[in-house]
Design a protein around this motif. Structure first.
Motif, PDB file in Angstrom:
ATOM      1  N   VAL A 257       0.836  -1.203   0.000  1.00 26.85           N
ATOM      2  CA  VAL A 257       0.000   0.000   0.000  1.00 26.85           C
ATOM      3  C   VAL A 257       0.869   1.252   0.000  1.00 26.85           C
ATOM      4  O   VAL A 257       0.585   2.233  -0.699  1.00 26.85           O
TER       5      VAL A 257
ATOM      6  N   THR B 293      -3.249  -0.982  -4.258  1.00 25.56           N
ATOM      7  CA  THR B 293      -4.424  -1.061  -3.398  1.00 25.56           C
ATOM      8  C   THR B 293      -4.361  -2.361  -2.606  1.00 25.56           C
ATOM      9  O   THR B 293      -3.609  -3.287  -2.951  1.00 25.56           O
ATOM     10  N   HIS B 294      -5.166  -2.458  -1.548  1.00 28.67           N
ATOM     11  CA  HIS B 294      -5.203  -3.668  -0.737  1.00 28.67           C
ATOM     12  C   HIS B 294      -5.628  -4.868  -1.586  1.00 28.67           C
ATOM     13  O   HIS B 294      -5.107  -5.987  -1.434  1.00 28.67           O
ATOM     14  N   ARG B 295      -6.550  -4.632  -2.515  1.00 26.04           N
ATOM     15  CA  ARG B 295      -7.020  -5.711  -3.385  1.00 26.04           C
ATOM     16  C   ARG B 295      -5.911  -6.183  -4.323  1.00 26.04           C
ATOM     17  O   ARG B 295      -5.761  -7.382  -4.565  1.00 26.04           O
ATOM     18  N   GLU B 296      -5.115  -5.226  -4.861  1.00 28.54           N
ATOM     19  CA  GLU B 296      -4.005  -5.598  -5.740  1.00 28.54           C
ATOM     20  C   GLU B 296      -2.991  -6.464  -5.002  1.00 28.54           C
ATOM     21  O   GLU B 296      -2.495  -7.459  -5.534  1.00 28.54           O
TER      22      GLU B 296
END
Length: 411
Positions: A126, A131-134
């Motif tokens: 991050v 992003t957290h999803r990535e």
């Protein structure tokens, strides 16, 4: 036509010399606000006392280009990458960027020692712009690349320095920016890890992303980059194909370093025996040539005359234009004694048939007496090997040197 993704116009960065500015009270700040003109003049005077880490740097990059940046320490390479990464701002000129920039400037920056490797992967990802999803989508790839699976739930404070580096690079290497900025990441880790890093960067480059790569490893620059820029004293000296820029830079480095060995001060050893002159050539005094005899001569003097005969070891390490040591010549190899029993003399090495390919070389030299280092000078001599036929017939000019060989068949 490929679009420009990065453009620099007359970019410069100035740093002041001296201590920090004195503390200002609210009254000083208010007074300064109403006397901005005077402050601007003072700033201009202060800039004269500082130095320009970068000045008048202009270039542009197209999508998919891989640009190497070379130069000596203090040339402005890291400053340029910090400007591109927006860690600092330019004092003059303009930088235009189209797309997201990802930076690998300090591998492992942002790791929290009390958190586990798993937690630090998410936090560091991050911080680097994912992003957290990535991070979650790439988590398994990052872990596999890092090689720290067994310690994933262990606090990072218990990791070795090598494990931290591997984990940090694994996170940073899986960024997906349009422009990737890399600063000397190959200077860390063991040989296997460095090969892994190089492979990953090759993959990034092959995916068509734009890459800026700073390294002192010229082989990596030539392997990864299609184009290179040479910075010197904060200014661009050369911009062109990577192989040409690297060759010019290394030639310049050798010429700047190599000088008359007798007057060189950047030497080490006890110093009673001193290498005052060093030559390499053929019997006619010509430059050495592939396939012909060559002779290396060490001229030696003693500060104080030697009272007892001393056994010497002379070493002549040859470096190619990529700064790799390709051969070591020393009287230790054939087991031949060199002796010195006066105030001056010579040590000679005769090469019956020089196997080196034609090109530019430098040599590190050292002299040992009775097991103690007397004199050592790195890049003591620069020399050119002229083209010649190593074999009496067709000779291929491929590789670093020729090898004597004997072929037969039984068909």
């Amino acid at each position: 036509m490929t679009a420009s993704i990065l453009r620099l116009d007359g970019v410069g960065k100035h740093y002041k010399l001296g201590g920090m500015a004195p503390y200002q009270t609210l009254r000083d700040s208010v007074a300064g606000f109403f006397s901005r003109k005077g402050a601007d003049e003072a700033d201009a005077q202060e800039k004269g006392k500082g130095f320009w880490a970068l000045r008048n740097v202009s270039f542009e990059l197209k999508e998919g280009e891989v640009l190497g940046i070379v130069g000596r320490n203090g040339a402005g390479k890291s400053t340029l990458l910090k400007l591109l990464s927006r860690i600092t701002t330019p004092d003059e000129g303009e930088i235009r960027v189209r797309g997201r920039i990802g930076s690998l400037l300090e591998v492992g920056t942002g790791f929290h020692p009390e958190l586990t490797g798993r937690e630090n992967i998410y936090m560091n990802g991050v911080l680097l712009g994912m992003t957290h999803r990535e991070v979650g989508r790439k988590f398994d790839e990052i872990v596999a690349f890092s090689g720290v699976e067994e310690f994933l739930d262990t606090p990072v404070k218990r990791y070795s320095s090598g494990m931290r580096v591997r984990l940090g690079f694994a996170v940073a290497a899986h960024l997906d920016p349009e422009i990737l900025v890399i600063d000397e990441v190959l200077a860390v880790g063991d040989a296997e890890f460095q090969r892994k890093c190089l492979g990953r960067m090759n993959t990034v480059a092959s995916e068509g992303r734009t890459v800026l790569f700073v390294s002192h490893q010229m082989e990596a620059i030539q392997s990864l980059c299609t184009r290179a820029i040479w910075l010197e004293s904060g200014q661009m000296k050369l911009d062109g194909p990577a192989s040409e820029v690297v060759s010019s830079y290394l030639t310049s480095t050798a010429q700047a370093t190599v000088s008359g060995i007798g007057s060189r001060e950047d030497r080490s050893g006890k110093g009673n025996l001193h290498i005052t002159d060093l030559t390499i050539g053929d019997d006619a005094g010509r430059p050495p040539s592939t396939g012909r005899p060559a002779t290396i001569v060490f001229s030696i003097t003693a500060k104080e005359p030697v009272q007892v005969q001393e056994k010497l070891v002379a070493r002549f390490s040859i470096r190619d234009n990529m700064d790799r040591i390709v051969a070591l010549l020393t009287n230790e190899s054939p087991g031949q004694d060199l002796v010195f029993d006066g105030s001056s003399g010579e040590a000679r090495c005769t090469i019956p048939k020089l196997a080196l390919m034609s090109g530019e070389y430098t040599a590190d030299v050292s002299l040992w007496s009775n097991g103690y280092l007397e004199d050592k000078v790195n890049r003591a001599l620069g020399f050119t090997v002229m083209a010649g036929d190593y074999f009496a017939h067709k000779t291929y000019q491929i590789g670093s040197f020729h090898v004597d060989q004997d072929w037969s068949s039984n068909c």
